[in-house]
Motif scaffolding. Structure first.
Motif: not given
Length: 170
Positions: A6-8, A12-14, A23-30, A40-42
């Motif tokens: 994932l790239k940030k 502030r978007r992933l 995607i959202t933080l909710a997707d990452v939580k899933t 997750v990479r900058d």
């Protein structure tokens, strides 16, 4: 197994490179809940910022839901930062959480199909002695981990005599 990247971005978007979508933080939580391997990479620097994203998810959970950590527990965790016990405590907490997760998985497998959600709630509410017995193994293993940590600290005290935070070996 391929690690999902994932790239940030600075906005502030992933961005999920596997699905070519934001995607959202909710997707990452899933993904975390599904035990998917990801990092997750900058997007600008390439730096691994996975930990900071996971901490954001924990912050949201602690703020929005029913908190897992009390104020006292959070304060104690903060006190360990910069202390000689920081590395030891992190390892201790990690092993203890893994031990608890293993115990939970084992219990879940043993009771598969035996309880409906309603019966499970009744069981947990009315069977304190049974739950104490089930937790006994976890508590014993947790105690053993703590004793191992204390022994390691005693041994470290012999290697680093007089260093703050390390007790002298007896």
């Amino acid at each position: 197994m391929d690690v999902r990247v994932l790239k940030k971005y600075p906005n502030r978007r992933l961005y999920d490179t596997q699905t070519s979508s934001y995607i959202t933080l909710a997707d990452v939580k899933t993904m975390v809940l599904g035990a998917e391997a990801f990092e997750v990479r900058d997007a600008k620097t390439g730096e691994d910022i996975t930990r900071s994203i996971l901490l954001q998810i924990i912050l949201e959970e602690e703020t929005d839901g029913v908190p897992m950590f009390s104020t006292a527990a959070l304060s104690q965790i903060i006190r360990f930062y910069g202390h000689s016990m920081q590395g030891v405590m992190g390892g201790y907490l990690e092993r203890n959480m893994q031990l608890f997760a293993d115990m939970q998985k084992q219990f879940s497998e043993q009771s598969k199909g035996a309880f409906s959600p309603e019966l499970w709630t009744q069981f947990l509410g009315g069977q304190a002695p049974v739950m104490q017995q089930l937790m006994g193994g976890y508590v014993e293993q947790s105690k053993n981990l703590l004793e191992q940590m204390q022994e390691q600290m005693k041994n470290a005290g012999a290697l680093f005599p007089g260093m703050p935070g390390f007790p002298p070996k007896r």
